[in-house]
Design an enzyme around this catalytic site. Structure first.
Site, PDB file in Angstrom:
ATOM      1  N   ASP A 118      61.797  77.805  81.128  1.00  0.00           N
ATOM      2  CA  ASP A 118      61.321  76.651  80.360  1.00  0.00           C
ATOM      3  C   ASP A 118      59.843  76.825  80.003  1.00  0.00           C
ATOM      4  OD1 ASP A 118      60.772  74.170  79.304  1.00  0.00           O
ATOM      5  OD2 ASP A 118      61.296  73.045  81.109  1.00  0.00           O
ATOM      6  N   GLY A 123      66.660  77.776  79.774  1.00  0.00           N
ATOM      7  CA  GLY A 123      65.425  77.190  79.281  1.00  0.00           C
ATOM      8  C   GLY A 123      65.297  75.708  79.582  1.00  0.00           C
ATOM      9  N   HIS A 124      64.655  74.998  78.650  1.00  0.00           N
ATOM     10  CA  HIS A 124      64.316  73.591  78.833  1.00  0.00           C
ATOM     11  C   HIS A 124      65.560  72.719  78.978  1.00  0.00           C
ATOM     12  CE1 HIS A 124      61.564  70.210  78.568  1.00  0.00           C
ATOM     13  NE2 HIS A 124      62.205  69.703  77.535  1.00  0.00           N
ATOM     14  N   PHE A 125      66.592  73.008  78.184  1.00  0.00           N
ATOM     15  CA  PHE A 125      67.818  72.211  78.207  1.00  0.00           C
ATOM     16  C   PHE A 125      68.921  73.002  78.904  1.00  0.00           C
ATOM     17  CE2 PHE A 125      65.573  70.267  74.573  1.00  0.00           C
ATOM     18  CZ  PHE A 125      65.607  68.941  74.980  1.00  0.00           C
TER      19      PHE A 125
END
Length: 286
Positions: A237, A263-265
């Site tokens: 992320d 990653g972020h999601f």
């Protein structure tokens, strides 16, 4: 059980939320991040609804909730926490597990700190509470502020709100980008085509720095209350680094921590794995 799409008016603002499961079952309140909405929890709601009661609201200015003018609604994390607290009161939720991603962290931890008696446990997905967890993107913005390069800072914020930037938030750091449904970043992009929504996001960018002075308060909440905590973290992320996920062990004695090559999601790519972890965690911490 089927997810239902509902609305409720809280302090004059129409709030959209998704609800699944039996209200007599343990409740999970799911708070989304930037620039997404309750849509990010769609598979969690679907797959856990036979065992739990799940509620996922959209904040004002996000998803399918109303977008009041900034002159009519104070777009700050403090006020989001007040709105969601009022939302839980209106829905008569006496206690719940709190799932938080990104912006859900500063919203949810304000609620948990003010009402620790309501929190049965924390489910944390890339939601930061420690300065050492700040990743590439917030560090870059901090450097631009320090250098007083406000034009480049504005350009970077514009990028984060652009179709390209939103797509990158979903795909950057993913182990297999083909597993990420394009509908997620396309939905966020379409919602952000509204100029008022973009203004809201800019206001929240500007307010985000007010979260950092609260980190010690939230760490104290964790240290004193020791809520059962499950950490699910995408280690690539660009907003919140792996160090941020590890840092919860600074104040919690026994956090359950799992990192994914995402990653972020991370729920977009590893929803099935995360759902197994959530189900097992709550069974052990009822």
């Amino acid at each position: 059980m089927k997810t239902e799409n509902k609305t409720i008016t809280i302090d004059g603002v129409e709030i959209f939320y998704r609800e699944a499961g039996n209200p007599t079952s343990p409740t999970i309140l799911l708070l989304h991040g930037f620039p997404s909405s309750s849509h990010m929890y769609r598979k969690v709601l679907e797959d856990l609804s036979n065992e739990y009661h799940l509620i996922a609201p959209d904040y004002p200015g996000f998803g399918f909730s109303a977008v009041p003018s900034p002159s009519d609604y104070d777009y700050t994390f403090d006020n989001f926490a007040k709105t969601i607290t009022a939302f839980t009161t209106a829905l008569q939720l006496p206690s719940y597990y709190l799932m938080m991603q990104d912006y859900g962290g500063p919203v949810g931890l304000r609620i948990a700190t003010a009402h620790p008696e309501k929190i049965k446990g924390l489910l944390i997905q890339n939601a930061n509470t420690y300065l050492e967890g700040l990743g590439e993107y917030p560090q870059k913005m901090g450097q631009l502020v320090a250098a007083q390069d406000f034009q480049e800072l504005s350009n970077f914020k514009d990028y984060l709100l652009s179709p390209e930037g939103i797509k990158d938030l979903y795909l950057d750091g993913a182990e297999d980008p083909s597993k990420i449904d394009p509908i997620s970043y396309q939905l966020d992009t379409e919602i952000l085509e509204n100029s008022l929504v973009k203004e809201v996001q800019t206001l929240l960018f500007n307010d985000y720095g007010n979260n950092f002075p609260k980190y010690p308060e939230w760490q104290k909440y964790l240290r004193l209350n020791q809520p059962p905590t499950l950490v699910i973290w995408g280690e690539n992320d660009k907003f919140f680094s792996k160090t941020g996920g590890l840092a919860y062990s600074n104040d919690l004695k026994n956090p359950e921590t799992h990192f994914f090559n995402g990653g972020h999601f991370v729920l977009e790519e590893y929803a099935d794995e995360a759902i197994i972890l959530i189900r097992d965690f709550i069974k052990r911490n009822k």
